[in-house]
Design a protein around this motif. Sequence first.
Motif, PDB file in Angstrom:
ATOM      1  N   PRO A  82      23.786  79.213  -2.785  1.00 38.78           N
ATOM      2  CA  PRO A  82      24.541  77.990  -3.080  1.00 38.78           C
ATOM      3  C   PRO A  82      25.328  77.453  -1.881  1.00 38.78           C
ATOM      4  O   PRO A  82      25.723  76.279  -1.876  1.00 38.78           O
ATOM      5  CB  PRO A  82      25.510  78.430  -4.189  1.00 38.78           C
ATOM      6  CG  PRO A  82      24.917  79.667  -4.762  1.00 38.78           C
ATOM      7  CD  PRO A  82      24.218  80.343  -3.623  1.00 38.78           C
ATOM      8  N   ILE A  83      25.537  78.288  -0.858  1.00 44.98           N
ATOM      9  CA  ILE A  83      26.241  77.840   0.343  1.00 44.98           C
ATOM     10  C   ILE A  83      25.271  77.213   1.333  1.00 44.98           C
ATOM     11  O   ILE A  83      25.543  76.143   1.893  1.00 44.98           O
ATOM     12  CB  ILE A  83      26.980  79.032   1.004  1.00 44.98           C
ATOM     13  CG1 ILE A  83      28.032  79.605   0.045  1.00 44.98           C
ATOM     14  CG2 ILE A  83      27.628  78.612   2.324  1.00 44.98           C
ATOM     15  CD1 ILE A  83      28.653  80.896   0.536  1.00 44.98           C
ATOM     16  N   ILE A  84      24.136  77.850   1.543  1.00 41.33           N
ATOM     17  CA  ILE A  84      23.182  77.398   2.561  1.00 41.33           C
ATOM     18  C   ILE A  84      22.279  76.285   2.046  1.00 41.33           C
ATOM     19  O   ILE A  84      22.006  75.310   2.750  1.00 41.33           O
ATOM     20  CB  ILE A  84      22.338  78.593   3.060  1.00 41.33           C
ATOM     21  CG1 ILE A  84      23.231  79.600   3.790  1.00 41.33           C
ATOM     22  CG2 ILE A  84      21.216  78.117   3.974  1.00 41.33           C
ATOM     23  CD1 ILE A  84      22.504  80.860   4.222  1.00 41.33           C
ATOM     24  N   ASP A  85      21.809  76.411   0.801  1.00 46.50           N
ATOM     25  CA  ASP A  85      20.801  75.481   0.306  1.00 46.50           C
ATOM     26  C   ASP A  85      21.231  74.011   0.385  1.00 46.50           C
ATOM     27  O   ASP A  85      20.435  73.165   0.788  1.00 46.50           O
ATOM     28  CB  ASP A  85      20.408  75.839  -1.129  1.00 46.50           C
ATOM     29  CG  ASP A  85      19.165  75.113  -1.580  1.00 46.50           C
ATOM     30  OD1 ASP A  85      18.058  75.546  -1.203  1.00 46.50           O
ATOM     31  OD2 ASP A  85      19.286  74.096  -2.289  1.00 46.50           O
ATOM     32  N   PRO A  86      22.477  73.653   0.021  1.00 47.81           N
ATOM     33  CA  PRO A  86      22.857  72.237   0.118  1.00 47.81           C
ATOM     34  C   PRO A  86      22.844  71.698   1.545  1.00 47.81           C
ATOM     35  O   PRO A  86      22.829  70.470   1.739  1.00 47.81           O
ATOM     36  CB  PRO A  86      24.273  72.210  -0.472  1.00 47.81           C
ATOM     37  CG  PRO A  86      24.360  73.408  -1.339  1.00 47.81           C
ATOM     38  CD  PRO A  86      23.535  74.447  -0.640  1.00 47.81           C
ATOM     39  N   LEU A  87      22.878  72.579   2.535  1.00 45.29           N
ATOM     40  CA  LEU A  87      22.894  72.139   3.926  1.00 45.29           C
ATOM     41  C   LEU A  87      21.493  71.950   4.492  1.00 45.29           C
ATOM     42  O   LEU A  87      21.335  71.420   5.586  1.00 45.29           O
ATOM     43  CB  LEU A  87      23.659  73.167   4.783  1.00 45.29           C
ATOM     44  CG  LEU A  87      25.098  73.454   4.342  1.00 45.29           C
ATOM     45  CD1 LEU A  87      25.708  74.534   5.225  1.00 45.29           C
ATOM     46  CD2 LEU A  87      25.945  72.197   4.374  1.00 45.29           C
ATOM     47  N   LEU A  88      20.492  72.392   3.747  1.00 44.71           N
ATOM     48  CA  LEU A  88      19.117  72.231   4.204  1.00 44.71           C
ATOM     49  C   LEU A  88      18.620  70.833   3.855  1.00 44.71           C
ATOM     50  O   LEU A  88      18.965  70.284   2.815  1.00 44.71           O
ATOM     51  CB  LEU A  88      18.219  73.284   3.559  1.00 44.71           C
ATOM     52  CG  LEU A  88      18.614  74.744   3.789  1.00 44.71           C
ATOM     53  CD1 LEU A  88      17.669  75.669   3.030  1.00 44.71           C
ATOM     54  CD2 LEU A  88      18.612  75.079   5.272  1.00 44.71           C
ATOM     55  N   GLY A  89      17.822  70.267   4.723  1.00 40.98           N
ATOM     56  CA  GLY A  89      17.332  68.920   4.511  1.00 40.98           C
ATOM     57  C   GLY A  89      16.165  68.861   3.546  1.00 40.98           C
ATOM     58  O   GLY A  89      15.685  69.888   3.038  1.00 40.98           O
ATOM     59  N   ASN A 137      14.940  79.592   6.646  1.00 42.63           N
ATOM     60  CA  ASN A 137      15.187  78.170   6.398  1.00 42.63           C
ATOM     61  C   ASN A 137      16.379  77.663   7.184  1.00 42.63           C
ATOM     62  O   ASN A 137      16.362  76.559   7.734  1.00 42.63           O
ATOM     63  CB  ASN A 137      15.402  77.931   4.901  1.00 42.63           C
ATOM     64  CG  ASN A 137      14.113  77.741   4.147  1.00 42.63           C
ATOM     65  OD1 ASN A 137      13.079  77.416   4.729  1.00 42.63           O
ATOM     66  ND2 ASN A 137      14.148  77.932   2.843  1.00 42.63           N
ATOM     67  N   LEU A 138      17.436  78.465   7.228  1.00 46.22           N
ATOM     68  CA  LEU A 138      18.615  78.069   7.990  1.00 46.22           C
ATOM     69  C   LEU A 138      18.293  77.954   9.469  1.00 46.22           C
ATOM     70  O   LEU A 138      18.703  76.997  10.142  1.00 46.22           O
ATOM     71  CB  LEU A 138      19.736  79.096   7.769  1.00 46.22           C
ATOM     72  CG  LEU A 138      21.039  78.864   8.540  1.00 46.22           C
ATOM     73  CD1 LEU A 138      21.665  77.528   8.161  1.00 46.22           C
ATOM     74  CD2 LEU A 138      22.016  80.009   8.284  1.00 46.22           C
ATOM     75  N   ALA A 139      17.529  78.902   9.990  1.00 44.61           N
ATOM     76  CA  ALA A 139      17.200  78.899  11.421  1.00 44.61           C
ATOM     77  C   ALA A 139      16.328  77.708  11.796  1.00 44.61           C
ATOM     78  O   ALA A 139      16.470  77.147  12.888  1.00 44.61           O
ATOM     79  CB  ALA A 139      16.494  80.203  11.786  1.00 44.61           C
ATOM     80  N   LEU A 140      15.415  77.290  10.894  1.00 42.18           N
ATOM     81  CA  LEU A 140      14.464  76.226  11.219  1.00 42.18           C
ATOM     82  C   LEU A 140      14.973  74.830  10.864  1.00 42.18           C
ATOM     83  O   LEU A 140      14.289  73.847  11.155  1.00 42.18           O
ATOM     84  CB  LEU A 140      13.134  76.483  10.509  1.00 42.18           C
ATOM     85  CG  LEU A 140      12.373  77.738  10.939  1.00 42.18           C
ATOM     86  CD1 LEU A 140      11.045  77.832  10.199  1.00 42.18           C
ATOM     87  CD2 LEU A 140      12.144  77.761  12.448  1.00 42.18           C
ATOM     88  N   GLU A 141      16.144  74.734  10.262  1.00 41.18           N
ATOM     89  CA  GLU A 141      16.660  73.407   9.901  1.00 41.18           C
ATOM     90  C   GLU A 141      16.855  72.531  11.135  1.00 41.18           C
ATOM     91  O   GLU A 141      16.675  71.313  11.072  1.00 41.18           O
ATOM     92  CB  GLU A 141      17.982  73.557   9.133  1.00 41.18           C
ATOM     93  CG  GLU A 141      18.680  72.240   8.794  1.00 41.18           C
ATOM     94  CD  GLU A 141      17.836  71.304   7.951  1.00 41.18           C
ATOM     95  OE1 GLU A 141      18.064  70.082   8.017  1.00 41.18           O
ATOM     96  OE2 GLU A 141      16.933  71.783   7.222  1.00 41.18           O
ATOM     97  N   GLN A 142      17.189  73.124  12.274  1.00 35.89           N
ATOM     98  CA  GLN A 142      17.364  72.318  13.493  1.00 35.89           C
ATOM     99  C   GLN A 142      16.040  71.670  13.902  1.00 35.89           C
ATOM    100  O   GLN A 142      16.021  70.530  14.373  1.00 35.89           O
ATOM    101  CB  GLN A 142      17.893  73.183  14.635  1.00 35.89           C
ATOM    102  CG  GLN A 142      18.130  72.373  15.924  1.00 35.89           C
ATOM    103  CD  GLN A 142      18.783  73.197  17.012  1.00 35.89           C
ATOM    104  OE1 GLN A 142      19.696  73.985  16.745  1.00 35.89           O
ATOM    105  NE2 GLN A 142      18.334  73.031  18.257  1.00 35.89           N
ATOM    106  N   VAL A 143      14.931  72.379  13.742  1.00 38.30           N
ATOM    107  CA  VAL A 143      13.626  71.788  14.037  1.00 38.30           C
ATOM    108  C   VAL A 143      13.369  70.603  13.111  1.00 38.30           C
ATOM    109  O   VAL A 143      12.966  69.518  13.553  1.00 38.30           O
ATOM    110  CB  VAL A 143      12.503  72.835  13.882  1.00 38.30           C
ATOM    111  CG1 VAL A 143      11.133  72.182  14.031  1.00 38.30           C
ATOM    112  CG2 VAL A 143      12.676  73.948  14.907  1.00 38.30           C
TER     113      VAL A 143
END
Length: 624
Positions: free
Chosen positions: A98-105, A201-207
């Motif tokens: 619930p912390i990371i998922d909302p930050l993913l595009g 997913n968190l690591a690849l969000e910048q890509v």
Amino acid sequence: MGTLLATVATETALTEAWQDLLANDEADGQLTVGTRRFAADAPAEIARMAVELAEGTYRPRPLAWVVIPKSSGGSRDLHIPPVRDRIVEKAIATVLTPIIDPLLGPASFAYRPGLGVADAVQRVARLRDEGLAWAVRTDIDDCFPTIDTARLRRLLQVMVSDTDLLAIIDALLTRPVRDAPARHRLRGLAQGSPLSPILVNLALEQVDDTVRAAGFPLVRYSDDLAILASGRDEAWEALRVAADAAKEIAMSLGEDKTAIMSFEEGFCFLGEDFGPRYPPVVDTHRIVGPAAKTVYVGMPGAGVRTEAGRIVVESPDDAELLSVPSGHVERLVLFGPVGLSAGARSWALTNQVEVILASRRGGYLGQLSGDGTRRVHRLRAQLAAADDPIRAAVLGRAIVAAKVGKQIVLLQRQTRRGPHETLTHAIAAMRTLVGMLPDATTRDEIMGVEGAAAREYFTALGALMPEPLRFDGRSRRPPLDVVNAALSLGYTILCGEAVAALAAAGLDPAIGVLHALADRRPSLALDLMEEFRPLVVDQVVVEAVNSGRLKPEHGRVDEGRAGVLLTKAGRRAIVDGYERRMLRTTRGALAGFAGSWRRHLYRQAQVMAAWVDTDTPWTGLSWR
């Protein structure tokens, strides 16, 4: 012990993680030796693990090195944690999601609650049907083992304030591998770890973000990517951008899986063969029809009455337009001069059927609803909460952050090469404005941030429209173009539903927190619907434009009246799209909750009631 680790370290959380792990292993057809051994004394083992986590004596054990063959040839190295560590990782992943998922595009479809391969396939098909005829097919080379774990730790430190939990994660990320030769030393993430997927997913969000910022829509499933483009040259530029983005995080694209192809030629992605028309876009994807439905009536002079257990809609000349069993109707929405018989009114009030009244232009006028849920003590608590400037500011900031976050997601979903500079500027400005919210302490300051973000958003949204439907910003009372008229219509319908949801939760829709109390305005309903505006209505309007269901000819100007009205066909396009959207099911938008977007609206009203009663924190939905 930090609050997040305290959540992980309960026997309840660890038992749920163990049950999930056991179910997954059973689904594979055969329990491993470690799983059978743990199952023999699971309650006692879990109790010991809970004590170790609480006392700070928990230490992860080494990973097991396993080599499995690939169907395409060669082999893959897996690094499997022992059962007890997999349980802890699963429990941590449950807390972090619930912390990371909302930050993913919106490009990421793997390892996310409520999303999967079918959703990714439908997204590619929609982009194809919107005119993007070429695709870059690629992946991240040797993804999991090459993730920069030091960078991951830095990202987590920004999002997670619980240092005790971070210490456990650090220990998990630095485990040795048992019996592996030196050349198989793990540098990145263990591919057999329950915690690794969400961290990937968190690591690849910048890509993802870099590719979107360059104007290329993409769909990513774990480390597998499809980047869409309008032509071959544009696709080559997309590939260059993606390669540079991967290099920025010390990774690279897989040369053997990288190719540029057209839909006309056909290609395979996620096991689906894509062509110029296949797979088709399925409008009913994830839509579950309810037993009872909403009836919309917009013909001037029409009437609604009851007869022999049925709801009958008649034209001005008494021709029957609709006749349905009354038990199949849960809501009536009436636009303009539409009559409602005394019998229909009594039926609606007796059976708690909402009747939403709107103007011909789609402006919200009011609502008939049974009001048996309101209680004096709840009303007093609501007034006290709204009048408390500190409490009201906390909720107001959360509402605006949720709304602006979803506006950003919608713009990201509409990434195109043409207007990408306008979108990139707007998204950057909106992110800056969200960063100002913690310093906004009054309603005026919070609404000032919301207004500034809205100006950026609607300017960018207008630039996304095809030339005949392009607009410069939000206009209302009256709307000055077709798209703004469509938005106003959708907001009116949504407002009526928000009023009903609040009434069902025992709240007075007029006593707002973010929107000031005003005559004839359901201020709290406006608060509740803020995050649903981009999530539901704006998305519906954009899809209607992109699919050609909403066209310039769907607007008309009446003599002697200012502004633009939607034609019958235009209203139908928006109303039909709105219903499909509200019936779409999702999981993961709220932790531990699943259902249609309509159910989520009612759930958020209940959360708002809990905030009134016990000051329970209100959080926005996650939209992917």
